[in-house]
Structure formats: C-alpha cells, structure tokens
Design a protein around this motif. Structure first.
Motif, PDB file in Angstrom:
ATOM      1  N   LYS A  41       0.806  -1.218   0.000  1.00  0.00           N
ATOM      2  CA  LYS A  41       0.000   0.000   0.000  1.00  0.00           C
ATOM      3  C   LYS A  41       0.844   1.276   0.000  1.00  0.00           C
ATOM      4  O   LYS A  41       0.322   2.355   0.256  1.00  0.00           O
ATOM      5  CB  LYS A  41      -0.932   0.025   1.226  1.00  0.00           C
ATOM      6  CG  LYS A  41      -1.843  -1.176   1.348  1.00  0.00           C
ATOM      7  CD  LYS A  41      -2.913  -1.180   0.313  1.00  0.00           C
ATOM      8  CE  LYS A  41      -3.918  -2.308   0.577  1.00  0.00           C
ATOM      9  NZ  LYS A  41      -4.973  -2.356  -0.458  1.00  0.00           N
ATOM     10  N   LYS A  42       2.116   1.151  -0.275  1.00  0.00           N
ATOM     11  CA  LYS A  42       2.998   2.308  -0.301  1.00  0.00           C
ATOM     12  C   LYS A  42       3.536   2.559  -1.706  1.00  0.00           C
ATOM     13  O   LYS A  42       3.395   1.718  -2.587  1.00  0.00           O
ATOM     14  CB  LYS A  42       4.170   2.114   0.665  1.00  0.00           C
ATOM     15  CG  LYS A  42       3.755   1.948   2.110  1.00  0.00           C
ATOM     16  CD  LYS A  42       3.115   3.205   2.657  1.00  0.00           C
ATOM     17  CE  LYS A  42       2.798   3.058   4.135  1.00  0.00           C
ATOM     18  NZ  LYS A  42       2.117   4.273   4.677  1.00  0.00           N
ATOM     19  N   GLY A 105      10.464  -3.556 -14.673  1.00  0.00           N
ATOM     20  CA  GLY A 105      10.299  -4.991 -14.600  1.00  0.00           C
ATOM     21  C   GLY A 105       9.034  -5.343 -13.847  1.00  0.00           C
ATOM     22  O   GLY A 105       8.393  -4.477 -13.246  1.00  0.00           O
ATOM     23  N   PRO A 106       8.678  -6.619 -13.848  1.00  0.00           N
ATOM     24  CA  PRO A 106       7.436  -7.062 -13.191  1.00  0.00           C
ATOM     25  C   PRO A 106       7.539  -7.145 -11.674  1.00  0.00           C
ATOM     26  O   PRO A 106       6.530  -7.322 -10.998  1.00  0.00           O
ATOM     27  CB  PRO A 106       7.205  -8.444 -13.792  1.00  0.00           C
ATOM     28  CG  PRO A 106       8.570  -8.921 -14.147  1.00  0.00           C
ATOM     29  CD  PRO A 106       9.335  -7.700 -14.571  1.00  0.00           C
ATOM     30  N   GLY A 107       8.742  -7.003 -11.138  1.00  0.00           N
ATOM     31  CA  GLY A 107       8.900  -7.041  -9.690  1.00  0.00           C
ATOM     32  C   GLY A 107       9.244  -8.414  -9.146  1.00  0.00           C
ATOM     33  O   GLY A 107       8.960  -9.441  -9.773  1.00  0.00           O
ATOM     34  N   THR A 108       9.857  -8.424  -7.970  1.00  0.00           N
ATOM     35  CA  THR A 108      10.207  -9.654  -7.249  1.00  0.00           C
ATOM     36  C   THR A 108       9.697  -9.527  -5.819  1.00  0.00           C
ATOM     37  O   THR A 108      10.047  -8.581  -5.119  1.00  0.00           O
ATOM     38  CB  THR A 108      11.726  -9.877  -7.226  1.00  0.00           C
ATOM     39  OG1 THR A 108      12.199 -10.059  -8.563  1.00  0.00           O
ATOM     40  CG2 THR A 108      12.076 -11.096  -6.382  1.00  0.00           C
ATOM     41  N   ARG A 109       8.878 -10.476  -5.427  1.00  0.00           N
ATOM     42  CA  ARG A 109       8.344 -10.482  -4.062  1.00  0.00           C
ATOM     43  C   ARG A 109       9.275 -11.282  -3.173  1.00  0.00           C
ATOM     44  O   ARG A 109       9.440 -12.480  -3.358  1.00  0.00           O
ATOM     45  CB  ARG A 109       6.944 -11.105  -4.059  1.00  0.00           C
ATOM     46  CG  ARG A 109       6.329 -11.289  -2.684  1.00  0.00           C
ATOM     47  CD  ARG A 109       5.785 -10.008  -2.138  1.00  0.00           C
ATOM     48  NE  ARG A 109       4.785  -9.409  -3.008  1.00  0.00           N
ATOM     49  CZ  ARG A 109       4.339  -8.162  -2.881  1.00  0.00           C
ATOM     50  NH1 ARG A 109       4.802  -7.392  -1.929  1.00  0.00           N
ATOM     51  NH2 ARG A 109       3.423  -7.703  -3.703  1.00  0.00           N
TER      52      ARG A 109
ATOM     53  N   GLN B  38       0.047   1.576 -12.054  1.00  0.00           N
ATOM     54  CA  GLN B  38       0.551   0.367 -11.424  1.00  0.00           C
ATOM     55  C   GLN B  38      -0.580  -0.482 -10.876  1.00  0.00           C
ATOM     56  O   GLN B  38      -1.400   0.006 -10.081  1.00  0.00           O
ATOM     57  CB  GLN B  38       1.542   0.689 -10.297  1.00  0.00           C
ATOM     58  CG  GLN B  38       2.190  -0.568  -9.727  1.00  0.00           C
ATOM     59  CD  GLN B  38       3.112  -0.306  -8.556  1.00  0.00           C
ATOM     60  OE1 GLN B  38       2.937   0.665  -7.827  1.00  0.00           O
ATOM     61  NE2 GLN B  38       4.093  -1.167  -8.364  1.00  0.00           N
ATOM     62  N   PHE B  39      -0.581  -1.744 -11.285  1.00  0.00           N
ATOM     63  CA  PHE B  39      -1.511  -2.730 -10.738  1.00  0.00           C
ATOM     64  C   PHE B  39      -0.817  -3.436  -9.568  1.00  0.00           C
ATOM     65  O   PHE B  39       0.414  -3.462  -9.495  1.00  0.00           O
ATOM     66  CB  PHE B  39      -1.918  -3.745 -11.801  1.00  0.00           C
ATOM     67  CG  PHE B  39      -2.685  -3.136 -12.943  1.00  0.00           C
ATOM     68  CD1 PHE B  39      -2.133  -3.085 -14.215  1.00  0.00           C
ATOM     69  CD2 PHE B  39      -3.955  -2.615 -12.754  1.00  0.00           C
ATOM     70  CE1 PHE B  39      -2.824  -2.521 -15.278  1.00  0.00           C
ATOM     71  CE2 PHE B  39      -4.652  -2.045 -13.807  1.00  0.00           C
ATOM     72  CZ  PHE B  39      -4.082  -1.994 -15.067  1.00  0.00           C
ATOM     73  N   PRO B  40      -1.578  -4.019  -8.668  1.00  0.00           N
ATOM     74  CA  PRO B  40      -0.971  -4.722  -7.524  1.00  0.00           C
ATOM     75  C   PRO B  40       0.027  -5.780  -7.967  1.00  0.00           C
ATOM     76  O   PRO B  40      -0.217  -6.533  -8.908  1.00  0.00           O
ATOM     77  CB  PRO B  40      -2.179  -5.343  -6.819  1.00  0.00           C
ATOM     78  CG  PRO B  40      -3.323  -4.459  -7.179  1.00  0.00           C
ATOM     79  CD  PRO B  40      -3.053  -4.023  -8.589  1.00  0.00           C
ATOM     80  N   ALA B  84      -6.425   0.918 -10.308  1.00  0.00           N
ATOM     81  CA  ALA B  84      -4.968   0.862 -10.181  1.00  0.00           C
ATOM     82  C   ALA B  84      -4.510   2.100  -9.416  1.00  0.00           C
ATOM     83  O   ALA B  84      -5.315   2.949  -9.039  1.00  0.00           O
ATOM     84  CB  ALA B  84      -4.302   0.810 -11.555  1.00  0.00           C
ATOM     85  N   VAL B  85      -3.211   2.193  -9.222  1.00  0.00           N
ATOM     86  CA  VAL B  85      -2.616   3.402  -8.656  1.00  0.00           C
ATOM     87  C   VAL B  85      -1.964   4.176  -9.798  1.00  0.00           C
ATOM     88  O   VAL B  85      -1.281   3.591 -10.641  1.00  0.00           O
ATOM     89  CB  VAL B  85      -1.563   3.072  -7.582  1.00  0.00           C
ATOM     90  CG1 VAL B  85      -0.944   4.363  -7.047  1.00  0.00           C
ATOM     91  CG2 VAL B  85      -2.196   2.287  -6.445  1.00  0.00           C
TER      92      VAL B  85
END
Lengths: 113, 113
Positions: A41-42, A105-109, B38-40, B84-85
């Motif tokens: 949420k940030k 990029g799609p991100g890394t959790r 940005q989507f989650p 989205a954000v």
C-alpha cells in the motif's frame, strides 16, 4: 515497447541468508538501471542507480553493504540482499532507461521468514 | 526534482470519465510530466507524457495549463480494469530515461460496477 524482466518473480528465504535478484533488459542495452522497493500500500522508493561498469549510487538511508548491486553487462543488473531479515521482506522492482523513458520490470516479491 | 501532489484516492463507475489532477508548483523549464499506472504486484507502466497544452494517445489524455504548475490525466470511459494506482512524475524527458524517478504517493483509483 522495450521489455525488462526480473528473476525470480518471488522468493522465500530464511533469515540470515542472501538472496540475488536479476534484472534484464531483453531487447535493448541499458547503461543505467534503477532499483526500487515497495511496501504494501505504499509508493515505490528508489534504492539505487546501477551504472554499467561502475559502482552503484545509493540513495540516502540505503545500506550499500546490505544491498549489493552489480551491473556487469549492458543487459543485466543484480541486487543481492545480504543476510536478509524479515524487515527486508518487500516488493523489489527494477527499471531500465532508454532515451526518454524508463521501462519497469514485473517485480520480485521477497519474503524473509 | 519537483515535488508532486495528487489526491490519495478516487472512486468512479464504469463508463465514466475520470480526471486526476497533479500539482507540481516547482516544475522546471526543461521538465516534462509523465504518468504511470501500477496494478498490484506489478511494475509501473507508462501511460502518457507531455510538456504543455494537450497530449492524447490511445488510452488517455494529458492536459497541461500554460503555467504548467499542474496537470490533469483524463481517462475516458473507465472500466473495472482501470482500477490501479496512478503516479504523476516530473523530470527532464531528454535523457529522462537515464534520470532517477522519485515517486510520490500516487492516486488509488477504484472503478465500481
């Protein structure tokens, strides 16, 4: 448009271990890449600027010995989270610059237990 | 880097037009205005960029008044998938792909049936 990939997409590790995240520009060369982290949420927080062939530039408050960045080629930058702890759990996103636009990029959790 | 201010959240309904305004009072002469979506659990995606007046592409319009101290992203006929954000960023577009981006809080848009 240009494509940036990240690997892995998600990783779970034990506290104290190190984790490496790769960021690749698939169809273009990127002399500059950026690393961000994002908590739930940030907004995205810039961690560092990765420059091919030279040392990364870290933002204020980001520990360079904790988050090791290596930009060894024009298509690959890696972020290593050393001695990870639960507070390092976050969503890590990279971007690569191309002229007047950045591609993310799609991100890394990362989840640290 | 110019600071940006956006509403924290907005609500809309399917089929409506949504306008999100961003304030950037300290925008510099060579700064451009860029909006990302940005989507989650995904990386941000470029929506639109402009310098002055109006810019339109296949997904959105960007309105920038003469003083450039604010800008409005307009999404025509939103659907549920537009939830989205949305981030407004200000920075130099020329070689902007190589400049670090500082994200503000963004606007969380919720589209309801």
């Amino acid at each position: 448009g240009a494509v940036v990939s990240q690997h892995p997409s998600r990783v779970i590790c034990k506290s104290g271990t190190s984790v490496k995240i790769e960021c690749r520009s698939l169809d273009f060369q990127a002399t500059t890449m950026f690393w961000y982290r994002q908590f739930p949420k940030k907004s995205l927080m810039l961690m560092a600027t990765s420059n091919e062939g030279s040392k990364a530039t870290y933002e204020q408050g980001v520990e360079k010995d904790k988050f090791l960045i290596n930009h060894a080629s024009l298509t690959l930058s890696t972020l290593t989270v050393t001695s990870a702890h639960p507070e390092d759990s976050s969503f890590y996103i990279c971007s690569a610059g191309l002229v007047n636009e950045q591609f993310f990029g799609p991100g890394t959790r990362l989840t640290v237990l | 880097l110019a600071k940006t201010t956006q509403p924290i959240s907005m609500d809309s309904y399917e089929g409506q037009e949504v306008n999100i305004t961003c304030s950037h009072n300290n925008i510099a002469t060579n700064d451009y205005i860029t909006w990302y979506q940005q989507f989650p659990s995904q990386g941000p995606r470029f929506i639109i960029q402009g310098y002055k007046t109006k810019v339109t592409n296949e997904v959105a319009s960007l309105f920038i008044p003469a003083d450039r101290k604010s800008s409005t992203l307009s999404l025509p006929r939103v659907s549920l998938s537009d939830t989205a954000v949305y981030y407004c960023l200000v920075g130099a577009a020329i070689s902007g792909g190589y400049n670090k981006l500082i994200f503000g809080a963004g606007t969380r848009l919720a589209v309801h049936p």
